[in-house]
Write an enzyme that holds these catalytic residues in place. Structure first.
Site, mmCIF file in Angstrom:
data_model
loop_
_atom_site.group_PDB
_atom_site.id
_atom_site.type_symbol
_atom_site.label_atom_id
_atom_site.label_comp_id
_atom_site.label_asym_id
_atom_site.label_seq_id
_atom_site.Cartn_x
_atom_site.Cartn_y
_atom_site.Cartn_z
ATOM 1 N N ASP A 90 -3.726 1.888 10.310
ATOM 2 C CA ASP A 90 -4.586 2.521 10.194
ATOM 3 C C ASP A 90 -5.159 2.576 11.631
ATOM 4 O O ASP A 90 -5.599 3.589 12.575
ATOM 5 C CB ASP A 90 -5.843 2.176 9.293
ATOM 6 C CG ASP A 90 -5.482 2.635 7.999
ATOM 7 O OD1 ASP A 90 -5.721 3.508 7.529
ATOM 8 O OD2 ASP A 90 -4.678 1.698 7.191
ATOM 9 N N CYS B 272 0.729 -1.019 0.213
ATOM 10 C CA CYS B 272 -0.222 -0.032 0.096
ATOM 11 C C CYS B 272 0.721 1.303 0.090
ATOM 12 O O CYS B 272 2.130 1.061 -0.416
ATOM 13 C CB CYS B 272 -1.114 0.029 0.989
ATOM 14 S SG CYS B 272 -2.191 1.242 1.080
#
Ligand code: RUB
Length: 306
Positions: A199, A130
């Site tokens: 996250d 990512c």
């Protein structure tokens, strides 16, 4: 809600602003705009308006505790100060306070990248997934520190954030190779270290990051490769302390296949969970800490009463 704030909300939803840090910083920026441009006549009215803007921002991506924590902190401050200050003063004080928060975040980020750079051995192959601004920050710092290393970036279906990583690292003069997600196992055989972002971190020290992260952690374990996550302590998800689960955002199926044939079901979870037992450590602004300690260190930092 101010037009500029609405635009930030839609940029976050559409991933034009992506990654937990950028999202949290943009949300703080949006709250500053909302306060500055507010037409509220009283401090209490301002508090209500800011609460609404905060709720709308927080709902834009449900798996983002760094943003949620920043919004909760802002609401708490405003509610406390509303009794003491008139609306004009409160707006000015709030903007100054939030700007100071943004500056503090930059200093903490610098410290974190120093610790992260220390983890990268010379001549290492680092595999990432990512796009994490914290990970690219560490890698750029390692380059400045004179480390020689190369990076393998997984492209990250369906939104290709791996391309952002690859482009950013190449621009910084770092040796980077982009691979399809399915090549992760093959690439892992030559990797020395995995470094991904975060996250959300739960009270058990589990990591929630871009979908596919847990697959990479399993592969790393299989090949005996260290697996680290770079995470500021404010990524701690408070409500997991009380047994609640972090909600995993499920995005529009059109991101995966816009016009699928009839009968084909599509799922598009944005994140997945990596158990703490797969994590060699979290790189934080307080140092590299074991996953099992994240909760304690974060609670201390965030002033959570245990
Ligand atoms: C981004 C992602 C990143 C973390 C950490 O997902 O999973 O690894 O957000 O990023 P998305 P950072 O593209 O869906 O937002 O280190 O910049 O906070």
């Amino acid at each position: 809600m101010q037009t500029r704030v609405r635009r930030i909300v839609s940029d976050i939803k559409a991933l034009r602003i992506q990654g937990a840090r950028n999202i949290a910083r943009s949300a703080i920026g949006a709250l500053i705009i909302e306060a500055k441009e507010s037409k509220a006549k009283t401090s209490d009215a301002l508090v209500r308006e800011m609460k609404l803007a905060g709720d709308t921002l927080a709902a834009s991506r449900p798996t983002e505790p760094m943003m949620r924590n920043a919004i909760e902190d802002a609401n708490r401050y405003l509610a406390g100060e509303a009794k003491k200050q008139d609306v004009k003063r409160l707006k000015t004080a709030f903007a100054a306070r939030e700007n100071a928060q943004l500056e503090r975040m930059v200093r903490e980020f610098e410290r974190l990248t120093e610790y992260g750079s220390g983890l990268i051995p010379d001549n290492a192959v680092v595999l990432t997934h990512c796009h994490s601004s914290t990970v690219t920050g560490i890698l750029k710092r390692a380059k400045i520190d004179g480390k020689r290393f190369s990076v393998v970036a997984c492209e990250t279906r369906p939104r290709w954030q791996g391309r952002i990583t690859a482009a950013e690292l190449a621009k910084a003069g770092i040796d980077v190779t982009l691979v399809v997600d399915g090549a992760a196992n093959m690439m892992m055989k030559k990797a020395d270290l995995c470094l991904v972002g975060a996250d959300s971190i739960t009270s058990k020290g589990d990591l929630i990051n871009k979908v596919g992260t847990s697959m990479i952690a399993h592969l790393a374990r299989m090949h005996d490769v260290s697996f680290f996550s770079a995470a500021e302590l404010s990524k701690f998800s408070r409500f997991t302390m009380y047994g609640e689960r972090e909600k995993i955002e499920e995005r529009d199926h059109a991101e995966v296949w816009d016009r699928p044939p009839r009968g084909v079901k599509i799922r598009n979870p944005a994140f997945d969970v990596t158990a703490s037992s797969y994590i060699s450590g979290y790189v934080t602004e307080m140092g590299v800490i074991p996953a099992q300690s994240f909760f304690n260190v974060a609670a201390q930092k965030l002033g959570i009463d245990i």
